[in-house]
Design a protein around this motif. Sequence first.
Motif, mmCIF file in Angstrom:
data_model
loop_
_atom_site.group_PDB
_atom_site.id
_atom_site.type_symbol
_atom_site.label_atom_id
_atom_site.label_comp_id
_atom_site.label_asym_id
_atom_site.label_seq_id
_atom_site.Cartn_x
_atom_site.Cartn_y
_atom_site.Cartn_z
ATOM 1 N N ASP A 1 24.126 -12.009 3.856
ATOM 2 C CA ASP A 1 22.985 -11.666 4.707
ATOM 3 C C ASP A 1 21.707 -12.237 4.103
ATOM 4 N N THR A 2 20.856 -12.787 4.957
ATOM 5 C CA THR A 2 19.524 -13.180 4.490
ATOM 6 C C THR A 2 18.490 -12.523 5.398
ATOM 7 N N ALA A 3 17.321 -12.272 4.826
ATOM 8 C CA ALA A 3 16.218 -11.697 5.608
ATOM 9 C C ALA A 3 14.946 -12.342 5.112
ATOM 10 N N ASP A 4 13.965 -12.533 5.989
ATOM 11 C CA ASP A 4 12.674 -12.985 5.495
ATOM 12 C C ASP A 4 11.567 -12.148 6.101
ATOM 13 N N ILE A 5 10.475 -12.075 5.363
ATOM 14 C CA ILE A 5 9.382 -11.192 5.734
ATOM 15 C C ILE A 5 8.091 -11.792 5.192
ATOM 16 N N ASP A 6 6.982 -11.491 5.863
ATOM 17 C CA ASP A 6 5.705 -12.006 5.366
ATOM 18 C C ASP A 6 5.313 -11.279 4.086
ATOM 19 N N VAL A 7 4.606 -11.989 3.205
ATOM 20 C CA VAL A 7 4.096 -11.330 2.007
ATOM 21 C C VAL A 7 2.586 -11.478 1.931
ATOM 22 N N ALA A 8 1.968 -10.515 1.278
ATOM 23 C CA ALA A 8 0.530 -10.568 1.028
ATOM 24 C C ALA A 8 0.311 -10.325 -0.455
ATOM 25 N N ILE A 9 -0.830 -10.779 -0.955
ATOM 26 C CA ILE A 9 -1.164 -10.545 -2.358
ATOM 27 C C ILE A 9 -1.172 -9.042 -2.610
ATOM 28 N N GLY A 10 -0.544 -8.643 -3.712
ATOM 29 C CA GLY A 10 -0.479 -7.224 -4.047
ATOM 30 C C GLY A 10 0.798 -6.551 -3.588
ATOM 31 N N ASP A 11 1.556 -7.215 -2.695
ATOM 32 C CA ASP A 11 2.856 -6.654 -2.310
ATOM 33 C C ASP A 11 3.735 -6.531 -3.551
ATOM 34 N N ARG A 12 4.530 -5.492 -3.563
ATOM 35 C CA ARG A 12 5.498 -5.327 -4.644
ATOM 36 C C ARG A 12 6.898 -5.221 -4.050
ATOM 37 N N PHE A 13 7.858 -5.657 -4.830
ATOM 38 C CA PHE A 13 9.254 -5.579 -4.403
ATOM 39 C C PHE A 13 10.065 -4.863 -5.467
ATOM 40 N N LEU A 14 10.950 -4.001 -5.013
ATOM 41 C CA LEU A 14 11.906 -3.349 -5.905
ATOM 42 C C LEU A 14 13.294 -3.868 -5.546
ATOM 43 N N LEU A 15 13.973 -4.444 -6.535
ATOM 44 C CA LEU A 15 15.375 -4.836 -6.379
ATOM 45 C C LEU A 15 16.169 -3.853 -7.215
ATOM 46 N N CYS A 16 17.174 -3.217 -6.620
ATOM 47 C CA CYS A 16 17.888 -2.200 -7.399
ATOM 48 C C CYS A 16 19.334 -2.008 -6.928
ATOM 49 N N SER A 17 20.134 -1.534 -7.874
ATOM 50 C CA SER A 17 21.537 -1.228 -7.580
ATOM 51 C C SER A 17 21.648 0.186 -7.006
ATOM 52 N N LYS B 1 0.849 -1.195 0.000
ATOM 53 C CA LYS B 1 0.000 0.000 0.000
ATOM 54 C C LYS B 1 0.887 1.248 0.000
ATOM 55 N N ASP B 2 0.878 2.020 1.087
ATOM 56 C CA ASP B 2 1.683 3.250 1.087
ATOM 57 C C ASP B 2 2.951 3.115 1.919
ATOM 58 N N ALA B 3 3.231 1.894 2.354
ATOM 59 C CA ALA B 3 4.381 1.701 3.245
ATOM 60 C C ALA B 3 5.521 1.002 2.514
ATOM 61 N N VAL B 4 6.736 1.478 2.760
ATOM 62 C CA VAL B 4 7.911 0.843 2.165
ATOM 63 C C VAL B 4 8.828 0.346 3.268
ATOM 64 N N LEU B 5 9.449 -0.788 3.021
ATOM 65 C CA LEU B 5 10.355 -1.387 3.990
ATOM 66 C C LEU B 5 11.599 -1.869 3.254
ATOM 67 N N GLU C 1 9.716 7.670 -2.018
ATOM 68 C CA GLU C 1 9.799 7.720 -3.484
ATOM 69 C C GLU C 1 9.630 6.335 -4.090
ATOM 70 N N VAL C 2 10.008 5.313 -3.341
ATOM 71 C CA VAL C 2 9.840 3.933 -3.805
ATOM 72 C C VAL C 2 8.347 3.633 -3.995
ATOM 73 N N VAL C 3 7.524 4.121 -3.063
ATOM 74 C CA VAL C 3 6.070 3.936 -3.154
ATOM 75 C C VAL C 3 5.530 4.688 -4.375
ATOM 76 N N ASP C 4 5.968 5.931 -4.532
ATOM 77 C CA ASP C 4 5.508 6.743 -5.668
ATOM 78 C C ASP C 4 5.843 6.079 -7.003
ATOM 79 N N LEU C 5 7.033 5.511 -7.088
ATOM 80 C CA LEU C 5 7.488 4.925 -8.347
ATOM 81 C C LEU C 5 6.906 3.540 -8.613
ATOM 82 N N CYS C 6 6.770 2.738 -7.552
ATOM 83 C CA CYS C 6 6.462 1.321 -7.737
ATOM 84 C C CYS C 6 5.131 0.867 -7.152
ATOM 85 N N GLY C 7 4.424 1.790 -6.504
ATOM 86 C CA GLY C 7 3.204 1.427 -5.789
ATOM 87 C C GLY C 7 2.102 0.835 -6.640
#
Length: 182
Positions: free
Chosen positions: A115-131, A66-70, A143-149
């Motif tokens: 490093d590894t990390a895990d997190i819960d996902v829900a339908i509609g979640d989006r992920f940005l992988l970037c350099s 939604k409007d939250a980025v992590l 800005e991640v939300v604005d660009l990829c939401g």
Amino acid sequence: GDADCVWEIRRLLESGVKNACYMVFGMADLDPEKKGMSTTLSALLVRGGYAFAVHVGDSRVYRVRKDAVLQLTEDHTLINYKVKHGMMTKEEAERASGKNVITRAVGYKDYVQVDTADIDVAIGDRFLLCSDGLHGYFTTDNEVVDLCGDGDLEECAEAAIGLANQRGGKDNITAVVVEVLP
């Protein structure tokens, strides 16, 4: 049980990156022209209600819900290390030069700490992988939300790359946007 499964997936991802590291180092070892070559790496696996990120260097993985980025990953940079260990304030880090000096890379040596990390996902979640060629130009995480939401995934990635180029585009820019479907 569930916890065992999570642990196994994390271990699997970690060993994949370590194998890649060993191979890249081996290739550089065989060819003098490739000596010292290395790379950052961020990968994502979505499985059974979880997202697993594995990561070396300063590429990043973000989750947009939604409007939250992590930010799932933590930059392996000298500056981030100094901030984390109280040798430098966040404000000093903002102004410091040498932001892109990384403390870990795939292939620089024959072994790397992953490093590894895990997190819960829900339908509609989006992920940005970037350099860092992209995230280095973000002024806020929002800005991640604005660009990829929302909107077309490919268009999101293109808009993100456009933003980085518009703000200077001094580095290679890689961006991948993925969405969790039902």
